[in-house]
Design a protein around this motif. Structure first.
Motif, PDB file in Angstrom:
ATOM      1  N   LEU A   4       0.825  -1.214   0.000  1.00  0.00           N
ATOM      2  CA  LEU A   4       0.000   0.000   0.000  1.00  0.00           C
ATOM      3  C   LEU A   4       0.857   1.262   0.000  1.00  0.00           C
ATOM      4  O   LEU A   4       2.041   1.228   0.339  1.00  0.00           O
ATOM      5  CB  LEU A   4      -0.923   0.000   1.211  1.00  0.00           C
ATOM      6  CG  LEU A   4      -1.825  -1.227   1.369  1.00  0.00           C
ATOM      7  CD1 LEU A   4      -2.697  -1.090   2.597  1.00  0.00           C
ATOM      8  CD2 LEU A   4      -2.661  -1.453   0.123  1.00  0.00           C
ATOM      9  N   THR A   5       0.227   2.359  -0.332  1.00  0.00           N
ATOM     10  CA  THR A   5       0.924   3.646  -0.408  1.00  0.00           C
ATOM     11  C   THR A   5       1.407   4.141   0.952  1.00  0.00           C
ATOM     12  O   THR A   5       2.272   5.001   1.017  1.00  0.00           O
ATOM     13  CB  THR A   5       0.028   4.722  -1.042  1.00  0.00           C
ATOM     14  OG1 THR A   5      -1.171   4.842  -0.267  1.00  0.00           O
ATOM     15  CG2 THR A   5      -0.313   4.377  -2.483  1.00  0.00           C
ATOM     16  N   ASN A   6       0.870   3.609   2.054  1.00  0.00           N
ATOM     17  CA  ASN A   6       1.294   4.026   3.401  1.00  0.00           C
ATOM     18  C   ASN A   6       2.362   3.094   3.969  1.00  0.00           C
ATOM     19  O   ASN A   6       2.577   3.055   5.178  1.00  0.00           O
ATOM     20  CB  ASN A   6       0.095   4.100   4.336  1.00  0.00           C
ATOM     21  CG  ASN A   6      -0.574   2.762   4.536  1.00  0.00           C
ATOM     22  OD1 ASN A   6      -0.167   1.746   3.972  1.00  0.00           O
ATOM     23  ND2 ASN A   6      -1.623   2.753   5.347  1.00  0.00           N
ATOM     24  N   ASP A   7       3.033   2.315   3.104  1.00  0.00           N
ATOM     25  CA  ASP A   7       4.112   1.394   3.471  1.00  0.00           C
ATOM     26  C   ASP A   7       3.650   0.151   4.221  1.00  0.00           C
ATOM     27  O   ASP A   7       4.469  -0.585   4.742  1.00  0.00           O
ATOM     28  CB  ASP A   7       5.223   2.092   4.269  1.00  0.00           C
ATOM     29  CG  ASP A   7       5.950   3.134   3.451  1.00  0.00           C
ATOM     30  OD1 ASP A   7       6.052   2.949   2.218  1.00  0.00           O
ATOM     31  OD2 ASP A   7       6.414   4.137   4.024  1.00  0.00           O
ATOM     32  N   LYS A  68      -8.628   1.073  -4.196  1.00  0.00           N
ATOM     33  CA  LYS A  68      -7.691   0.683  -5.253  1.00  0.00           C
ATOM     34  C   LYS A  68      -6.604   1.725  -5.478  1.00  0.00           C
ATOM     35  O   LYS A  68      -5.480   1.371  -5.830  1.00  0.00           O
ATOM     36  CB  LYS A  68      -8.451   0.405  -6.543  1.00  0.00           C
ATOM     37  CG  LYS A  68      -9.270  -0.862  -6.475  1.00  0.00           C
ATOM     38  CD  LYS A  68     -10.004  -1.099  -7.775  1.00  0.00           C
ATOM     39  CE  LYS A  68     -10.815  -2.381  -7.703  1.00  0.00           C
ATOM     40  NZ  LYS A  68     -11.571  -2.615  -8.939  1.00  0.00           N
ATOM     41  N   ASP A  69      -6.909   3.005  -5.238  1.00  0.00           N
ATOM     42  CA  ASP A  69      -5.894   4.034  -5.445  1.00  0.00           C
ATOM     43  C   ASP A  69      -4.828   4.037  -4.347  1.00  0.00           C
ATOM     44  O   ASP A  69      -3.848   4.770  -4.438  1.00  0.00           O
ATOM     45  CB  ASP A  69      -6.531   5.415  -5.600  1.00  0.00           C
ATOM     46  CG  ASP A  69      -7.243   5.907  -4.350  1.00  0.00           C
ATOM     47  OD1 ASP A  69      -7.545   5.082  -3.458  1.00  0.00           O
ATOM     48  OD2 ASP A  69      -7.506   7.117  -4.271  1.00  0.00           O
ATOM     49  N   LYS A  70      -4.985   3.206  -3.317  1.00  0.00           N
ATOM     50  CA  LYS A  70      -3.985   3.085  -2.247  1.00  0.00           C
ATOM     51  C   LYS A  70      -3.082   1.871  -2.446  1.00  0.00           C
ATOM     52  O   LYS A  70      -2.167   1.635  -1.670  1.00  0.00           O
ATOM     53  CB  LYS A  70      -4.659   3.000  -0.876  1.00  0.00           C
ATOM     54  CG  LYS A  70      -5.555   4.178  -0.557  1.00  0.00           C
ATOM     55  CD  LYS A  70      -4.797   5.475  -0.591  1.00  0.00           C
ATOM     56  CE  LYS A  70      -5.730   6.632  -0.244  1.00  0.00           C
ATOM     57  NZ  LYS A  70      -5.198   7.915  -0.651  1.00  0.00           N
ATOM     58  N   ILE A  71      -3.354   1.075  -3.466  1.00  0.00           N
ATOM     59  CA  ILE A  71      -2.532  -0.101  -3.755  1.00  0.00           C
ATOM     60  C   ILE A  71      -1.419   0.297  -4.716  1.00  0.00           C
ATOM     61  O   ILE A  71      -1.694   0.776  -5.821  1.00  0.00           O
ATOM     62  CB  ILE A  71      -3.376  -1.242  -4.369  1.00  0.00           C
ATOM     63  CG1 ILE A  71      -4.457  -1.692  -3.378  1.00  0.00           C
ATOM     64  CG2 ILE A  71      -2.482  -2.411  -4.781  1.00  0.00           C
ATOM     65  CD1 ILE A  71      -5.428  -2.712  -3.947  1.00  0.00           C
ATOM     66  N   LEU A  72      -0.166   0.135  -4.271  1.00  0.00           N
ATOM     67  CA  LEU A  72       0.971   0.384  -5.155  1.00  0.00           C
ATOM     68  C   LEU A  72       1.114  -0.752  -6.156  1.00  0.00           C
ATOM     69  O   LEU A  72       1.234  -0.534  -7.350  1.00  0.00           O
ATOM     70  CB  LEU A  72       2.268   0.497  -4.359  1.00  0.00           C
ATOM     71  CG  LEU A  72       2.484   1.774  -3.565  1.00  0.00           C
ATOM     72  CD1 LEU A  72       3.747   1.661  -2.725  1.00  0.00           C
ATOM     73  CD2 LEU A  72       2.578   2.963  -4.505  1.00  0.00           C
ATOM     74  N   TRP A  74       0.736  -5.545  -6.253  1.00  0.00           N
ATOM     75  CA  TRP A  74       0.570  -6.807  -5.544  1.00  0.00           C
ATOM     76  C   TRP A  74       1.441  -7.844  -6.208  1.00  0.00           C
ATOM     77  O   TRP A  74       1.841  -7.695  -7.364  1.00  0.00           O
ATOM     78  CB  TRP A  74      -0.883  -7.251  -5.459  1.00  0.00           C
ATOM     79  CG  TRP A  74      -1.490  -7.615  -6.783  1.00  0.00           C
ATOM     80  CD1 TRP A  74      -1.466  -8.842  -7.386  1.00  0.00           C
ATOM     81  CD2 TRP A  74      -2.190  -6.757  -7.669  1.00  0.00           C
ATOM     82  NE1 TRP A  74      -2.115  -8.798  -8.590  1.00  0.00           N
ATOM     83  CE2 TRP A  74      -2.563  -7.517  -8.797  1.00  0.00           C
ATOM     84  CE3 TRP A  74      -2.534  -5.410  -7.619  1.00  0.00           C
ATOM     85  CZ2 TRP A  74      -3.278  -6.976  -9.844  1.00  0.00           C
ATOM     86  CZ3 TRP A  74      -3.244  -4.878  -8.684  1.00  0.00           C
ATOM     87  CH2 TRP A  74      -3.602  -5.658  -9.759  1.00  0.00           C
TER      88      TRP A  74
END
Length: 92
Positions: A4-7, A68-72, A74
Motif C-alpha cells: 500500500l501507499t502508506n508502506d 484501489k488508489d492506495k494499492i501500489l 501486488w
C-alpha cells in the motif's frame, strides 16, 4: 502480498470488490516486536511476527476493503515462501 501507499503490506487472497475497492480475505500482516520494558534493547534486527487479522482489540473480521488508489502493487507468492509456509503452519 499487497503493498500500500502508506508502506503497509498485507497478505491474503485479493479479489475485485467493486470499481473503487479491492477485497482481501484470509488476511495476515507482519508485526515487528517491540520491547516490553522501557529501556529494554532489541537486537539489531528485531523479531518479526506473522499475525492473522482478527485477534486485535477492536475484533475485526478476517477481511479488509482497500481503496484501489492506495494499492501500489501486488505480488503472487510462491508456495515455498517464508510467509506462505508461515501461514500454512498456522492453519494446522
Amino acid at each position: 502480498a499487497v503493498f500500500l501507499t502508506n508502506d503497509q503490506v498485507y497478505f491474503g487472497h485479493l479479489k475485485n470488490y467493486n470499481r473503487r475497492y479491492a477485497k482481501l480475505k484470509n488476511v495476515y500482516y507482519l508485526r515487528v516486536a517491540q520491547p516490553l520494558q522501557q529501556g529494554e534493547q532489541l537486537s539489531a534486527q528485531p523479531p518479526v511476527n506473522l499475525v492473522r487479522l482478527g485477534g486485535e482489540l477492536h475484533g475485526p473480521e478476517d477481511e479488509i476493503f482497500i481503496p484501489k488508489d492506495k494499492i501500489l502493487f501486488w505480488e503472487n507468492m510462491k508456495a515455498d515462501s517464508q510467509v506462505v509456509t508461515g501461514i500454512e503452519s498456522t492453519r494446522k
